[in-house]
Write a protein that holds these residues in place. Structure first.
Motif, PDB file in Angstrom:
ATOM      1  N   VAL A  40     -37.012  15.458 -37.100  1.00 30.70           N
ATOM      2  CA  VAL A  40     -36.033  14.546 -37.679  1.00 30.70           C
ATOM      3  C   VAL A  40     -34.946  14.318 -36.635  1.00 30.70           C
ATOM      4  CG1 VAL A  40     -34.334  14.202 -39.511  1.00 30.70           C
ATOM      5  CG2 VAL A  40     -36.476  15.380 -40.006  1.00 30.70           C
ATOM      6  N   TRP A  41     -34.589  13.065 -36.383  1.00 29.44           N
ATOM      7  CA  TRP A  41     -33.621  12.784 -35.330  1.00 29.44           C
ATOM      8  C   TRP A  41     -32.621  11.718 -35.771  1.00 29.44           C
ATOM      9  CZ3 TRP A  41     -33.505   7.731 -33.737  1.00 29.44           C
ATOM     10  CH2 TRP A  41     -34.646   6.961 -33.952  1.00 29.44           C
ATOM     11  N   THR A  42     -31.486  11.729 -35.104  1.00 27.77           N
ATOM     12  CA  THR A  42     -30.458  10.708 -35.298  1.00 27.77           C
ATOM     13  C   THR A  42     -29.969  10.255 -33.934  1.00 27.77           C
ATOM     14  OG1 THR A  42     -28.709  12.397 -35.439  1.00 27.77           O
ATOM     15  CG2 THR A  42     -29.680  11.632 -37.508  1.00 27.77           C
ATOM     16  N   ASN A  43     -29.544   9.012 -33.864  1.00 25.16           N
ATOM     17  CA  ASN A  43     -29.028   8.481 -32.607  1.00 25.16           C
ATOM     18  C   ASN A  43     -27.874   7.536 -32.913  1.00 25.16           C
ATOM     19  OD1 ASN A  43     -28.737   7.984 -29.895  1.00 25.16           O
ATOM     20  ND2 ASN A  43     -30.348   6.444 -29.798  1.00 25.16           N
ATOM     21  N   THR A  44     -26.684   7.943 -32.519  1.00 24.39           N
ATOM     22  CA  THR A  44     -25.492   7.121 -32.682  1.00 24.39           C
ATOM     23  C   THR A  44     -25.055   6.646 -31.312  1.00 24.39           C
ATOM     24  OG1 THR A  44     -24.812   8.460 -34.572  1.00 24.39           O
ATOM     25  CG2 THR A  44     -23.136   7.050 -33.577  1.00 24.39           C
ATOM     26  N   PRO A  45     -25.118   5.353 -31.036  1.00 29.36           N
ATOM     27  CA  PRO A  45     -24.769   4.852 -29.705  1.00 29.36           C
ATOM     28  C   PRO A  45     -23.367   5.285 -29.300  1.00 29.36           C
ATOM     29  CG  PRO A  45     -25.781   3.127 -31.020  1.00 29.36           C
ATOM     30  CD  PRO A  45     -25.522   4.274 -31.946  1.00 29.36           C
ATOM     31  N   GLY A  46     -23.258   5.736 -28.055  1.00 25.82           N
ATOM     32  CA  GLY A  46     -21.954   6.165 -27.558  1.00 25.82           C
ATOM     33  C   GLY A  46     -21.228   5.086 -26.792  1.00 25.82           C
ATOM     34  N   GLY A  47     -21.833   3.933 -26.626  1.00 33.72           N
ATOM     35  CA  GLY A  47     -21.204   2.853 -25.871  1.00 33.72           C
ATOM     36  C   GLY A  47     -22.174   1.718 -25.669  1.00 33.72           C
ATOM     37  N   PRO A  48     -21.749   0.656 -25.002  1.00 31.88           N
ATOM     38  CA  PRO A  48     -22.630  -0.487 -24.779  1.00 31.88           C
ATOM     39  C   PRO A  48     -23.739  -0.160 -23.791  1.00 31.88           C
ATOM     40  CG  PRO A  48     -20.588  -0.752 -23.553  1.00 31.88           C
ATOM     41  CD  PRO A  48     -20.410   0.467 -24.407  1.00 31.88           C
ATOM     42  N   GLY A  49     -24.762  -1.005 -23.803  1.00 28.28           N
ATOM     43  CA  GLY A  49     -25.850  -0.822 -22.858  1.00 28.28           C
ATOM     44  C   GLY A  49     -27.160  -0.546 -23.574  1.00 28.28           C
ATOM     45  N   ALA A  50     -28.241  -0.848 -22.889  1.00 27.36           N
ATOM     46  CA  ALA A  50     -29.571  -0.685 -23.463  1.00 27.36           C
ATOM     47  C   ALA A  50     -29.996   0.773 -23.430  1.00 27.36           C
ATOM     48  CB  ALA A  50     -30.579  -1.544 -22.699  1.00 27.36           C
ATOM     49  N   GLY A  51     -30.837   1.155 -24.383  1.00 29.23           N
ATOM     50  CA  GLY A  51     -31.442   2.470 -24.398  1.00 29.23           C
ATOM     51  C   GLY A  51     -32.900   2.375 -23.983  1.00 29.23           C
ATOM     52  N   ARG A  52     -33.512   3.531 -23.775  1.00 26.19           N
ATOM     53  CA  ARG A  52     -34.893   3.550 -23.289  1.00 26.19           C
ATOM     54  C   ARG A  52     -35.650   4.640 -24.042  1.00 26.19           C
ATOM     55  NH1 ARG A  52     -36.808   1.203 -18.755  1.00 26.19           N
ATOM     56  NH2 ARG A  52     -34.652   0.691 -18.232  1.00 26.19           N
ATOM     57  N   VAL A  53     -36.630   4.226 -24.845  1.00 25.19           N
ATOM     58  CA  VAL A  53     -37.457   5.160 -25.600  1.00 25.19           C
ATOM     59  C   VAL A  53     -38.791   5.299 -24.872  1.00 25.19           C
ATOM     60  CG1 VAL A  53     -38.540   5.666 -27.812  1.00 25.19           C
ATOM     61  CG2 VAL A  53     -36.343   4.446 -27.746  1.00 25.19           C
ATOM     62  N   LEU A  54     -39.117   6.501 -24.439  1.00 22.57           N
ATOM     63  CA  LEU A  54     -40.308   6.711 -23.626  1.00 22.57           C
ATOM     64  C   LEU A  54     -41.525   6.987 -24.496  1.00 22.57           C
ATOM     65  CD1 LEU A  54     -38.861   8.952 -20.789  1.00 22.57           C
ATOM     66  CD2 LEU A  54     -39.032   6.463 -20.887  1.00 22.57           C
ATOM     67  N   PRO A  55     -42.707   6.596 -24.036  1.00 23.05           N
ATOM     68  CA  PRO A  55     -43.924   6.881 -24.805  1.00 23.05           C
ATOM     69  C   PRO A  55     -44.148   8.385 -24.910  1.00 23.05           C
ATOM     70  CG  PRO A  55     -44.460   6.012 -22.621  1.00 23.05           C
ATOM     71  CD  PRO A  55     -42.991   5.845 -22.796  1.00 23.05           C
ATOM     72  N   ASP A  56     -44.571   8.816 -26.112  1.00 20.09           N
ATOM     73  CA  ASP A  56     -44.770  10.247 -26.332  1.00 20.09           C
ATOM     74  C   ASP A  56     -45.993  10.553 -27.193  1.00 20.09           C
ATOM     75  OD1 ASP A  56     -43.881   9.362 -28.775  1.00 20.09           O
ATOM     76  OD2 ASP A  56     -42.034  10.547 -28.798  1.00 20.09           O
ATOM     77  N   GLY A  57     -46.785   9.529 -27.536  1.00 21.27           N
ATOM     78  CA  GLY A  57     -47.958   9.747 -28.370  1.00 21.27           C
ATOM     79  C   GLY A  57     -47.667   9.786 -29.853  1.00 21.27           C
ATOM     80  N   CYS A  58     -46.410   9.535 -30.237  1.00 23.84           N
ATOM     81  CA  CYS A  58     -46.001   9.665 -31.637  1.00 23.84           C
ATOM     82  C   CYS A  58     -45.726   8.313 -32.278  1.00 23.84           C
ATOM     83  CB  CYS A  58     -44.730  10.517 -31.738  1.00 23.84           C
ATOM     84  SG  CYS A  58     -44.908  12.206 -31.097  1.00 23.84           S
ATOM     85  N   MET A  59     -45.618   8.349 -33.609  1.00 25.64           N
ATOM     86  CA  MET A  59     -45.115   7.230 -34.404  1.00 25.64           C
ATOM     87  C   MET A  59     -43.938   7.745 -35.229  1.00 25.64           C
ATOM     88  SD  MET A  59     -48.715   5.509 -35.672  1.00 25.64           S
ATOM     89  CE  MET A  59     -47.909   4.464 -36.887  1.00 25.64           C
ATOM     90  N   ASP A  60     -43.009   6.835 -35.579  1.00 24.26           N
ATOM     91  CA  ASP A  60     -41.804   7.233 -36.308  1.00 24.26           C
ATOM     92  C   ASP A  60     -41.602   6.361 -37.534  1.00 24.26           C
ATOM     93  OD1 ASP A  60     -39.595   8.715 -34.028  1.00 24.26           O
ATOM     94  OD2 ASP A  60     -41.526   7.939 -33.412  1.00 24.26           O
ATOM     95  N   LEU A  61     -41.029   6.974 -38.572  1.00 20.33           N
ATOM     96  CA  LEU A  61     -40.472   6.239 -39.701  1.00 20.33           C
ATOM     97  C   LEU A  61     -38.978   6.130 -39.440  1.00 20.33           C
ATOM     98  CD1 LEU A  61     -40.808   4.980 -42.544  1.00 20.33           C
ATOM     99  CD2 LEU A  61     -40.351   7.268 -43.480  1.00 20.33           C
ATOM    100  N   LEU A  62     -38.444   4.900 -39.410  1.00 18.72           N
ATOM    101  CA  LEU A  62     -37.079   4.647 -38.959  1.00 18.72           C
ATOM    102  C   LEU A  62     -36.187   4.141 -40.088  1.00 18.72           C
ATOM    103  CD1 LEU A  62     -37.911   2.656 -35.692  1.00 18.72           C
ATOM    104  CD2 LEU A  62     -37.503   5.119 -35.896  1.00 18.72           C
ATOM    105  N   TRP A  63     -34.904   4.482 -39.986  1.00 17.01           N
ATOM    106  CA  TRP A  63     -33.874   3.950 -40.872  1.00 17.01           C
ATOM    107  C   TRP A  63     -32.757   3.390 -40.009  1.00 17.01           C
ATOM    108  CZ3 TRP A  63     -32.983   2.577 -45.729  1.00 17.01           C
ATOM    109  CH2 TRP A  63     -31.669   2.425 -46.163  1.00 17.01           C
ATOM    110  N   ASN A  64     -32.415   2.127 -40.237  1.00 13.63           N
ATOM    111  CA  ASN A  64     -31.344   1.506 -39.468  1.00 13.63           C
ATOM    112  C   ASN A  64     -30.674   0.427 -40.290  1.00 13.63           C
ATOM    113  OD1 ASN A  64     -30.993  -1.162 -37.387  1.00 13.63           O
ATOM    114  ND2 ASN A  64     -29.862   0.691 -36.867  1.00 13.63           N
ATOM    115  N   ASP A  65     -29.406   0.645 -40.589  1.00 11.64           N
ATOM    116  CA  ASP A  65     -28.590  -0.388 -41.227  1.00 11.64           C
ATOM    117  C   ASP A  65     -29.264  -0.968 -42.472  1.00 11.64           C
ATOM    118  OD1 ASP A  65     -26.264  -1.886 -41.403  1.00 11.64           O
ATOM    119  OD2 ASP A  65     -27.026  -3.520 -40.158  1.00 11.64           O
ATOM    120  N   GLY A  66     -29.774  -0.074 -43.323  1.00  5.54           N
ATOM    121  CA  GLY A  66     -30.398  -0.515 -44.563  1.00  5.54           C
ATOM    122  C   GLY A  66     -31.838  -0.950 -44.451  1.00  5.54           C
ATOM    123  N   ARG A  67     -32.433  -0.797 -43.288  1.00  2.00           N
ATOM    124  CA  ARG A  67     -33.827  -1.201 -43.083  1.00  2.00           C
ATOM    125  C   ARG A  67     -34.722   0.010 -42.893  1.00  2.00           C
ATOM    126  NH1 ARG A  67     -34.130  -4.573 -37.941  1.00  2.00           N
ATOM    127  NH2 ARG A  67     -32.672  -2.961 -37.236  1.00  2.00           N
TER     128      ARG A  67
END
Length: 230
Positions: free
Chosen positions: A14-41
């Motif tokens: 289980v993970w959370t990610n709160t952006p600390g500032g502007p700029g793009a992020g980079r999610v690397l391939p890891d062989g996994c799939m995720d169920l995501l929650w973001n802004d009501g979605r």
């Protein structure tokens, strides 16, 4: 800021990610799939074959990252159908069910735990993951060749490829390459020199490591780790 913990669902995170500032992020391939929650979605992150670059959204994210090969059974979709994609859960499940779950998560005092509960309940209603898939991950992550892995598990090469495509989103050679990348990153993050990292992770040499990291992540290893050299 990114944080994670072991899930109550075996093998998941289980993970959370709160952006600390502007700029793009980079999610690397890891062989996994995720169920995501973001802004009501509610969304599903399919297995990536290359780094997924986010747009630097200012909103917080939460997710349940399933152990490799288990999410298709829980979510009801073959992994290859959502490869390199972020898909609204309502495109995979009945819209009325997704609306109910969204309302439940939004009403919860702890949205992260509520999201994890959704994953746990879905897993409880699904068939147990094929234990041979975990053996595939273990063998390939140990550096065993694909052909030897197929022989060890009693699969033909084509049969193994079909099983991997549905469970992981790509064939065993791509899965082995992604798992090797993750081994290398773990070593390098621990401060192991790049040349030694290459040997210990199973690359031919440091140049091979550098090429593979650049192709899969989109940036050189030093830049990826915030280091000036190896």
């Amino acid at each position: 800021m990114y944080a994670e913990r072991a899930s109550r669902l075996p093998g998941a995170v289980v993970w959370t990610n709160t952006p600390g500032g502007p700029g793009a992020g980079r999610v690397l391939p890891d062989g996994c799939m995720d169920l995501l929650w973001n802004d009501g979605r509610l969304l599903v992150a399919g297995p990536d074959t290359r780094a997924y670059v986010t747009g630097g959204e200012p909103t917080a994210w939460a997710g349940v990252r399933f152990y490799p090969g288990t999410a298709p059974g829980f979510l009801g979709v073959p992994a290859h159908e959502v490869r390199d994609r972020r898909v609204d859960l309502a495109d995979l499940w009945p819209a009325s069910e997704v609306r109910r779950l969204r309302g439940r998560i939004e009403a919860s005092a702890d949205t992260v735990t509520a999201l994890e509960d959704v994953a746990l309940e879905r897993a409880a209603d699904a068939e147990r993951p094929d234990p041979l898939l975990r053996q595939v991950v273990t063998a390939l992550d140990s550096g065993h060749p694909v052909s030897a892995t197929a022989d060890q598990l009693g699969y033909g090469a084509r049969q193994l490829h079909r099983r991997c495509l549905a469970a992981f989103g790509y064939g065993p050679k791509t899965l082995a390459r992604i798992l090797r990348l993750q081994r290398a990153l773990a070593l390098a993050r621990d401060g192991v020199a790049f040349a030694e990292t290459a040997v210990r992770a199973g690359y031919a040499d440091q140049a091979h490591l550098a090429r593979d990291v650049k192709e899969l992540s989109g940036v050189p290893l030093g830049e990826l780790l915030g280091r000036s050299g190896g």
